[in-house]
Design an enzyme around this catalytic site. Structure first.
Site, PDB file in Angstrom:
ATOM      1  N   ARG A   4      39.631  37.073  25.843  1.00 22.70           N
ATOM      2  CA  ARG A   4      38.373  37.507  26.453  1.00 22.70           C
ATOM      3  C   ARG A   4      38.573  38.761  27.297  1.00 22.70           C
ATOM      4  NH1 ARG A   4      35.920  37.533  31.196  1.00 22.70           N
ATOM      5  NH2 ARG A   4      37.714  36.559  32.216  1.00 22.70           N
ATOM      6  N   VAL A   5      37.567  39.646  27.232  1.00 20.33           N
ATOM      7  CA  VAL A   5      37.452  40.746  28.199  1.00 20.33           C
ATOM      8  C   VAL A   5      36.055  40.658  28.807  1.00 20.33           C
ATOM      9  CG1 VAL A   5      39.123  42.322  27.179  1.00 20.33           C
ATOM     10  CG2 VAL A   5      36.756  42.327  26.356  1.00 20.33           C
ATOM     11  N   SER A   6      35.866  41.316  29.942  1.00 18.56           N
ATOM     12  CA  SER A   6      34.628  41.140  30.694  1.00 18.56           C
ATOM     13  C   SER A   6      33.482  42.022  30.228  1.00 18.56           C
ATOM     14  CB  SER A   6      34.861  41.415  32.186  1.00 18.56           C
ATOM     15  OG  SER A   6      35.782  40.474  32.696  1.00 18.56           O
ATOM     16  N   SER A   7      33.782  43.136  29.554  1.00 20.85           N
ATOM     17  CA  SER A   7      32.711  44.068  29.208  1.00 20.85           C
ATOM     18  C   SER A   7      33.025  44.786  27.914  1.00 20.85           C
ATOM     19  CB  SER A   7      32.524  45.107  30.324  1.00 20.85           C
ATOM     20  OG  SER A   7      33.690  45.904  30.437  1.00 20.85           O
ATOM     21  N   GLN A  10      35.526  47.624  28.348  1.00 21.65           N
ATOM     22  CA  GLN A  10      36.930  47.241  28.246  1.00 21.65           C
ATOM     23  C   GLN A  10      37.343  47.075  26.787  1.00 21.65           C
ATOM     24  OE1 GLN A  10      37.488  43.701  30.579  1.00 21.65           O
ATOM     25  NE2 GLN A  10      37.777  44.849  32.476  1.00 21.65           N
TER      26      GLN A  10
END
Length: 523
Positions: A4-7, A10
């Site tokens: 997972r990444v936040s945005s 990214q």
């Protein structure tokens, strides 16, 4: 495996997802795991509802033989307590390669405790980020900079100091400004305003999609276009360029609130009196209908679920449009008075305007004095800054606050000056409209007839073929005065009517206008 990444930023930068997958695949190979499924999320974990996370949970519930989950580290899997509980209930073995931790039912209580601490730290980190973001947005707003996404008509740019600011969008801003002008007239609906805006080219910049009616409504409600905006209940003067004057925005709010909105009937034929009249018997609307393709009749809608009387009986009653028009023409004729009275009116206006002008002048002087006092403060503090008595940050904070107060003073000065100029012209224009209302009504198109009647009359009802209406203030006072003057003139002559009726009536009339102006000024 879960990564997972936040945005999306990214993800585009590519510094996280590939590195996570590479680490997890190497870990799986080293420990003899065969990877059954990969899940990737590109969104924050501070709240529940991630798409891939939900799919992974459903997959694990449906495949009880698969009981190992590989995740880079704790905060990649969850940053909220609800998701932690959800995963815990799956009874899976979670491997966090980067932290060197394997968590399962058999894990020691100390390991579970440390994992719980990591989850709480991850949650606290997100909470702290949100708090700092709110503080940053609040500070930005207090500096007069709109701190979030811009509405249509503006665009986000980077200012000379590197801060994100908003600037006028040269393509869409003229259309947005025009929308306020269109709607302020009060004779079109939101749907019509949206249609005109679409024809002028109003679309979303990225997708090119048409802007829906709901967004048009949001635009017309947004104070940001005036150069001012509200942030957490506080009205702030922005540093961005205004697209519409404050007065025009306020006029549009009045139309949206229904104070000036036309009740025009939507349809192919524009019926002059639809939406103006209610049935006296049942309270339902009286609407127009074309008979034999040329005669216009009006009748009560008699809706069964709303009707307070006998719907069938009400619907059977009709009246020709010509009959209604003649009755409205007669009503407006009650406002008619001669040129000599109008000259007396102008004299009365000039006399009453002397007091009004003095009050505006005194208010302007007060605000000018306050403006000068604040300017002296800023100058004195600037000298203290040069002498090193106050630091730059404190100077900027206080000077910005005082300049905001100066802007408020300047707005008040302009408002009083404009009110001072408009007092005479508005009073004369209002009386000129009243005495010519009957003549204007006879010459106008249906829509303009309706607008004039809406402006002058209220509470129009239809009873046994007759229209009963109430004049709005101050036209009600004028109607009473002209009626009384006509009675005296018929018996005692024009001079007596003017002496006994018009002069006292005009005093009352202008007293009402004066009080209304005072109330508006105070508010």
């Amino acid at each position: 495996m879960y990564a997972r990444v936040s945005s999306k930023e990214q993800e585009k930068e590519g510094f996280s997802i590939p590195a996570q997958l590479k680490l997890l695949k190497e870990y799986a190979a080293a420990n003899g795991f065969a990877v059954a499924q990969e899940y990737i999320d590109v969104e924050t974990a501070k709240q529940t509802g991630r798409a891939a996370f939900g799919e992974m949970v459903a997959y694990l519930k449906a495949h009880p033989s698969i009981r190992v989950m590989l995740v880079e580290k704790t905060d990649r899997l969850y940053r909220n307590l609800k998701d932690w509980v959800t995963v815990d209930e799956l009874d899976v073995e979670i491997h966090f390669p980067k932290e060197g931790v394997v968590l399962s039912r058999e894990s020691r209580s100390s390991e579970k405790f440390m994992h719980g601490i990591k989850v709480l730290m991850a949650k606290n980190y997100i909470d702290n980020l949100s708090e700092e973001a709110r503080k940053g947005m609040q500070e930005k707003a207090e500096q007069g900079i709109w701190p979030t996404k811009t509405p249509l008509g503006y665009r986000n740019i980077t200012g000379p100091d590197g801060k994100k600011i908003i600037a006028v969008d040269p393509t869409l801003s003229p259309i947005v400004s025009q929308m306020f002008d269109w709607y302020a007239r009060g004779d079109i609906s939101l749907k019509e305003a949206a249609r005109k805006a679409h024809a002028a080219g109003l679309t979303y910049p990225k997708s090119g999609a048409k802007v829906p009616v709901s967004t048009v409504h949001t635009i017309l409600r947004n104070r940001l276009y005036t150069g001012w905006f509200e942030w957490h209940g506080k009205l702030i003067h922005g540093k961005h360029e205004a697209l519409v004057p404050v007065e025009l925005w306020e006029r549009v709010q009045g139309v949206l609130d229904g104070r000036f909105a036309s009740k025009a009937k939507r349809g192919k034929h524009d019926f002059a009196f639809s939406g103006l009249i209610a049935c006296h018997a049942c309270g339902c609307a009286v609407v127009g209908e074309i008979k034999k393709q040329r005669y216009v009749y009006y009748h009560c809608t008699g809706y069964a679920d709303k009707c307070q009387g006998n719907p069938a009986s009400c619907r059977r009653k009709h009246v020709r449009e010509e009959a209604l028009e003649a009755q409205f023409t007669e009503l407006l004729g009650r406002l008619r008075f001669d040129d000599e009275v109008l000259e007396w009116v102008r004299d009365a206006l000039h006399a009453s305007h002397a007091d009004e002008r003095r009050e505006h002048e005194e208010a302007v002087k007060r605000h000018q004095a306050e403006h000068k006092r604040l300017n002296d403060r800023i100058h004195a503090m600037y000298v203290d800054k040069l002498d090193g008595l106050v630091d730059t940050a404190f100077f900027e904070k206080m000077s910005n606050q005082w300049r905001e107060e100066q802007n408020r003073c300047q707005r008040e000065i302009e408002r009083h000056q404009n009110a001072d100029k408009s007092y005479l012209s508005e009073g004369v224009a209002l009386l000129d409209l009243a005495r010519n209302a009957q003549r204007l009504f006879e010459k106008q198109q249906p829509r303009e007839k309706r607008r004039l009647l809406n402006f002058v009359l209220s509470n129009c009802t239809w009873e046994d073929g007759e229209v009963v209406a109430t004049f709005r203030e101050p036209f009600d006072m004028l109607a009473e005065t002209t009626t009384a003057a006509a009675r005296i003139e018929a018996g005692e002559g024009a001079i007596s009517a003017k002496t006994e009726i018009w002069l006292p009536g005009l005093e009352s009339y202008y007293a009402s206008i004066y009080l209304e102006k005072r109330q508006k000024s105070d508010s």
